[in-house]
Design a protein around this motif. Structure first.
Motif, PDB file in Angstrom:
ATOM      1  N   SER A 156       0.290   8.653 -25.775  1.00 47.43           N
ATOM      2  CA  SER A 156       1.018   7.736 -26.655  1.00 47.43           C
ATOM      3  C   SER A 156       2.497   7.907 -26.341  1.00 47.43           C
ATOM      4  N   SER A 157       2.980   7.101 -25.405  1.00 49.43           N
ATOM      5  CA  SER A 157       4.322   7.279 -24.858  1.00 49.43           C
ATOM      6  C   SER A 157       5.368   6.577 -25.724  1.00 49.43           C
ATOM      7  N   ARG A 158       6.591   7.066 -25.650  1.00 46.80           N
ATOM      8  CA  ARG A 158       7.706   6.490 -26.392  1.00 46.80           C
ATOM      9  C   ARG A 158       8.868   6.200 -25.433  1.00 46.80           C
ATOM     10  N   GLY A 159       9.766   7.158 -25.246  1.00 41.92           N
ATOM     11  CA  GLY A 159      10.879   6.931 -24.341  1.00 41.92           C
ATOM     12  C   GLY A 159      10.469   7.023 -22.885  1.00 41.92           C
ATOM     13  N   VAL A 160      11.244   6.349 -22.019  1.00 47.13           N
ATOM     14  CA  VAL A 160      11.055   6.473 -20.575  1.00 47.13           C
ATOM     15  C   VAL A 160      12.430   6.452 -19.923  1.00 47.13           C
ATOM     16  N   VAL A 161      12.608   7.267 -18.879  1.00 47.30           N
ATOM     17  CA  VAL A 161      13.837   7.271 -18.096  1.00 47.30           C
ATOM     18  C   VAL A 161      13.480   7.165 -16.624  1.00 47.30           C
ATOM     19  N   VAL A 162      14.413   6.588 -15.862  1.00 50.02           N
ATOM     20  CA  VAL A 162      14.234   6.406 -14.423  1.00 50.02           C
ATOM     21  C   VAL A 162      15.492   6.892 -13.716  1.00 50.02           C
ATOM     22  N   GLU A 163      15.324   7.812 -12.773  1.00 50.89           N
ATOM     23  CA  GLU A 163      16.433   8.353 -11.984  1.00 50.89           C
ATOM     24  C   GLU A 163      15.880   8.848 -10.643  1.00 50.89           C
ATOM     25  N   ASP A 164      16.758   9.045  -9.685  1.00 41.47           N
ATOM     26  CA  ASP A 164      16.384   9.704  -8.429  1.00 41.47           C
ATOM     27  C   ASP A 164      16.527  11.209  -8.634  1.00 41.47           C
ATOM     28  N   PHE A 165      15.536  11.798  -9.284  1.00 39.13           N
ATOM     29  CA  PHE A 165      15.634  13.207  -9.679  1.00 39.13           C
ATOM     30  C   PHE A 165      15.637  14.158  -8.485  1.00 39.13           C
ATOM     31  N   ASP A 166      14.956  13.794  -7.411  1.00 41.69           N
ATOM     32  CA  ASP A 166      14.899  14.689  -6.257  1.00 41.69           C
ATOM     33  C   ASP A 166      15.858  14.292  -5.147  1.00 41.69           C
ATOM     34  N   ALA A 167      16.730  13.317  -5.439  1.00 40.65           N
ATOM     35  CA  ALA A 167      17.804  12.925  -4.520  1.00 40.65           C
ATOM     36  C   ALA A 167      17.294  12.578  -3.130  1.00 40.65           C
ATOM     37  N   ASP A 168      16.154  11.868  -3.092  1.00 36.54           N
ATOM     38  CA  ASP A 168      15.604  11.471  -1.791  1.00 36.54           C
ATOM     39  C   ASP A 168      15.742   9.978  -1.539  1.00 36.54           C
ATOM     40  N   GLY A 169      16.434   9.269  -2.423  1.00 37.41           N
ATOM     41  CA  GLY A 169      16.711   7.861  -2.176  1.00 37.41           C
ATOM     42  C   GLY A 169      15.812   6.884  -2.884  1.00 37.41           C
ATOM     43  N   SER A 175      13.610   6.054  -6.816  1.00 37.15           N
ATOM     44  CA  SER A 175      13.692   6.343  -8.250  1.00 37.15           C
ATOM     45  C   SER A 175      12.390   6.916  -8.776  1.00 37.15           C
ATOM     46  N   ASP A 176      12.498   7.983  -9.547  1.00 36.61           N
ATOM     47  CA  ASP A 176      11.369   8.655 -10.169  1.00 36.61           C
ATOM     48  C   ASP A 176      11.352   8.327 -11.669  1.00 36.61           C
ATOM     49  N   ILE A 177      10.280   8.727 -12.355  1.00 35.28           N
ATOM     50  CA  ILE A 177      10.057   8.299 -13.736  1.00 35.28           C
ATOM     51  C   ILE A 177       9.621   9.490 -14.585  1.00 35.28           C
ATOM     52  N   ILE A 178      10.117   9.556 -15.824  1.00 31.67           N
ATOM     53  CA  ILE A 178       9.603  10.517 -16.801  1.00 31.67           C
ATOM     54  C   ILE A 178       9.356   9.791 -18.118  1.00 31.67           C
ATOM     55  N   PHE A 179       8.160   9.971 -18.677  1.00 33.87           N
ATOM     56  CA  PHE A 179       7.809   9.441 -19.989  1.00 33.87           C
ATOM     57  C   PHE A 179       7.834  10.565 -21.020  1.00 33.87           C
ATOM     58  N   LEU A 180       8.397  10.307 -22.198  1.00 33.30           N
ATOM     59  CA  LEU A 180       8.226  11.193 -23.337  1.00 33.30           C
ATOM     60  C   LEU A 180       6.992  10.742 -24.098  1.00 33.30           C
ATOM     61  N   ASN A 181       6.058  11.668 -24.333  1.00 29.01           N
ATOM     62  CA  ASN A 181       4.801  11.360 -25.010  1.00 29.01           C
ATOM     63  C   ASN A 181       4.755  12.005 -26.387  1.00 29.01           C
ATOM     64  N   ALA A 182       4.366  11.243 -27.389  1.00 31.80           N
ATOM     65  CA  ALA A 182       4.286  11.770 -28.744  1.00 31.80           C
ATOM     66  C   ALA A 182       3.207  12.847 -28.831  1.00 31.80           C
ATOM     67  N   LEU A 183       3.560  13.971 -29.428  1.00 29.84           N
ATOM     68  CA  LEU A 183       2.636  15.084 -29.660  1.00 29.84           C
ATOM     69  C   LEU A 183       2.003  15.602 -28.367  1.00 29.84           C
ATOM     70  N   ALA A 184       2.751  15.565 -27.291  1.00 31.03           N
ATOM     71  CA  ALA A 184       2.215  16.017 -26.002  1.00 31.03           C
ATOM     72  C   ALA A 184       3.371  16.360 -25.063  1.00 31.03           C
ATOM     73  N   GLU A 225       0.818  -1.206   0.000  1.00 34.94           N
ATOM     74  CA  GLU A 225       0.000   0.000   0.000  1.00 34.94           C
ATOM     75  C   GLU A 225       0.853   1.257   0.000  1.00 34.94           C
ATOM     76  N   SER A 226       2.123   1.125   0.383  1.00 31.43           N
ATOM     77  CA  SER A 226       2.977   2.301   0.490  1.00 31.43           C
ATOM     78  C   SER A 226       3.567   2.738  -0.847  1.00 31.43           C
ATOM     79  N   ILE A 227       3.406   1.955  -1.919  1.00 34.33           N
ATOM     80  CA  ILE A 227       3.911   2.370  -3.221  1.00 34.33           C
ATOM     81  C   ILE A 227       3.022   3.487  -3.761  1.00 34.33           C
ATOM     82  N   ALA A 228       3.636   4.637  -4.014  1.00 34.02           N
ATOM     83  CA  ALA A 228       2.883   5.800  -4.486  1.00 34.02           C
ATOM     84  C   ALA A 228       3.703   6.519  -5.537  1.00 34.02           C
ATOM     85  N   LEU A 229       3.276   6.406  -6.791  1.00 39.07           N
ATOM     86  CA  LEU A 229       3.931   7.062  -7.917  1.00 39.07           C
ATOM     87  C   LEU A 229       3.006   8.169  -8.396  1.00 39.07           C
ATOM     88  N   VAL A 230       3.396   9.423  -8.157  1.00 34.86           N
ATOM     89  CA  VAL A 230       2.500  10.569  -8.250  1.00 34.86           C
ATOM     90  C   VAL A 230       2.821  11.421  -9.475  1.00 34.86           C
TER      91      VAL A 230
END
Length: 583
Positions: free
Chosen positions: A459-472, A474-483, A60-65
């Protein structure tokens, strides 16, 4: 990505029921089609498959916002084929991460499309966003001089000249682009000086690797098809305009460029054995699949067999995809392959590989037998069994809750905005997928229960995963076509520990690309490598992230550098980003 041609690759409303029934029989299960004329059914085959996997229920603690608005990233991916349906439109784009200004925060580089031909419309450059901390970003494209405005497809990041700063290589429809980091926040296009600009290819995935273990990073460049505009073929499906497929064009060989150590490269494609093979390259990854100490290259091809280039240790390669079991899916099919990533999914100390595919094909999890041979374990491990109707692109292994195993995120979305007019099993825009590893390599789809980050339908294409906020975590960013992209912050609250490693080479490459790191914690071994180029024509994850579960320290860290040096650290405390310098 595509089957033989667009008009015969999709299940239409006329033939869909019969064709899908055959797929269910041959693959072992997928969700039966339903429409207003179909009676409600009990649990579908895919539901039963998903329920039968050994993955645990999502904590229940998994929260991807979804924090796209708060991130201040305003980039919009765009392209315009002027209603000509060029295949180029359908295959872009990837994205990359890097700490370009060495401030400790990981930045993001988005690839963009363009008008076709490029001179026919406004400039739509790629975009570099600097990370300000707390997952807030600012556009620094113009002051950094990273505005490459061709139709960009793939990207790889590495410090190719070992000056301590990450550089960017971009594959385009047209000349490729090498952006050298000047170390002052700006980049310089040195493609022609370096000798890797290319000309009229339609680029695909790319990856840096030290092929001959001389301490300098070489460059593998994938290519897709020849003359996609000049030889464009008009297709229709059910009377609607649709895209041609890769088999409508001649293929282009891939390239391998040798790093001369002085900022320039020499074409090593023929000498290395790479030039002997030509296909429809999409994603690629340079990884040591057989754990023999040198870096190999796995290339996934679109509607063709995959290529596995095995390195003999000197930078010469033999293609062994069929012999090793990675050329086809388990049922012998040539899939419409898109992206690829690798990780040790079942904790046996060897790298397994995951490839994404087109609609009406299962993605493939290639399980390593421990000797560098592979079997299709997709259904056995539940790795994407819910994805049969949809096209998949980017894929990334990462540890979402820091429990020490490798979970999997997948980008979904069709190539054709018109697809719902003739096929009702999928759509141009669909939600993305989050798979949770139960600890033994068996996955469970938690996309609908893991938070608002997986609610957007794009309509997603690329995806990257990194600890962008340096809190320990991993966060996620999707590249979306035409958006705009989808930016996801990991707000999970498990009481699990973590450790991140930045490797700095001396006699090996400066950023340690190709290094294999084994972290021992609580009697378990976690194996990772540093890659440049992975997923769908993207590049990310060079700062290695290890979830340590309940352990407050790693008992042992073993680093095998690309030149063969071994380095061991013991009793390394958790909750830190540790820089390790090659002795």
């Amino acid at each position: 990505m595509f089957l033989q041609t667009r008009h015969d690759c999709l299940l239409t409303r006329v033939s869909v029921t019969i064709a899908f029934a055959l797929v269910i029989t041959s693959l072992g299960g997928c969700e039966p089609l339903k429409d207003s004329k179909t009676e409600p059914q009990a649990a579908s085959t895919s539901d039963k498959l998903n329920q039968s996997t050994k993955g645990s229920e999502p904590p229940e603690s998994i929260a991807l916002v979804d924090i796209t608005t708060q991130s201040q990233i305003n980039f919009v991916h765009s392209y315009d084929g002027h209603d000509q349906r060029y295949i180029v439109e359908a295959v872009g784009s990837g994205m990359a991460t890097l700490d370009f200004d060495s401030d400790g925060f990981i930045d993001v580089y988005f690839l963009n499309g363009a008008s076709i031909p490029v001179e026919s419309g406004p400039r739509t450059p790629n975009a570099l966003y600097r990370n300000l901390g707390q997952m807030r970003f600012t556009d620094v494209t113009q002051p950094s001089h990273t505005e490459d405005a061709l139709f960009s497809l793939g990207v790889a990041v590495a410090d190719y000249d070992s000056d301590g700063f990450s550089d960017i290589f971009v594959t385009n429809f047209g000349p490729n682009c090498l952006l050298r980091n000047n170390g002052d926040g700006t980049f310089e296009d040195v493609s022609m000086i370096a000798g890797i600009g290319g000309s009229d290819q339609l680029g695909a995935g790319a990856c840096f690797l030290d092929a001959d273990r001389d301490g300098h990073l070489d460059l593998f460049v994938g290519n897709y098809v020849q003359s996609p505009v000049e030889k464009n073929i008009k297709r229709t499906t059910e009377g609607f305009p649709s895209y041609p497929g890769p088999l409508d064009f001649k293929t282009d060989p891939d390239f391998l460029f040798h790093n001369n150590g002085d900022g320039s490269f020499s074409d090593y494609s023929a000498t290395s054995g790479i030039l002997e093979h030509s296909s429809t390259s999409m994603g690629c990854i340079a990884a040591d699949f057989d754990d023999d100490g040198d870096t190999d290259v796995f290339v996934v091809n679109d509607v063709d067999r995959n290529f596995l280039f095995e390195n003999d240790g000197t930078g010469k390669f033999v293609e062994v995809g069929i012999q090793r079991g990675m050329a086809f899916s388990g049922d012998g099919k040539r899939n419409g392959n898109m992206g690829v990533d690798c990780a040790d999914v079942n904790g046996d100390g060897t790298l397994d590989f995951f490839t994404t595919t087109f609609s009406n094909e299962l993605p493939v999890l290639y399980k390593n037998d421990g000797f560098g041979n592979f079997v299709d374990a997709t259904i056995e491990y539940g790795a994407g069994v819910t994805l049969l109707p949809h096209a998949n692109w980017g894929a990334a292994f990462f540890d979402v809750e820091n429990d020490g195993d490798q979970d999997l995120v997948i980008a979904n979305g069709h190539t054709d905005p018109n697809v719902s007019r003739w096929a009702y099993t999928t759509a141009w825009k669909v939600a993305n997928t989050m798979l949770l590893n139960g600890g033994d390599g068996h996955f469970k789809d938690i996309s609908k229960t893991c938070g608002s980050g997986f609610e957007p339908v794009e309509s997603s294409r690329g995806v990257v995963v990194e600890d962008f906020d340096a809190d320990g975590d991993s966060d996620i960013i999707f590249l979306n076509a035409l958006a705009r992209p989808t930016v996801i912050r990991n707000d999970s609250k498990p009481s699990h520990h973590w450790l991140q490693l930045d490797l700095k080479g001396k006699t090996s490459s400066r950023d340690g690309i190709g290094s294999r790191v084994t972290v021992e914690v609580a009697g378990k071994k976690i194996v990772k490598e540093i890659h440049s180029g992975r997923g769908y024509q993207s590049s990310f994850g060079q700062r290695l992230h290890f979830g340590l579960s309940d352990a407050k320290s790693a008992s042992k860290i073993h680093i095998r550098w690309p030149n063969g040096d071994n380095q061991i650290l013991v009793d390394v405390a958790s909750e830190q980003i540790l820089t390790i310098v090659q002795p």
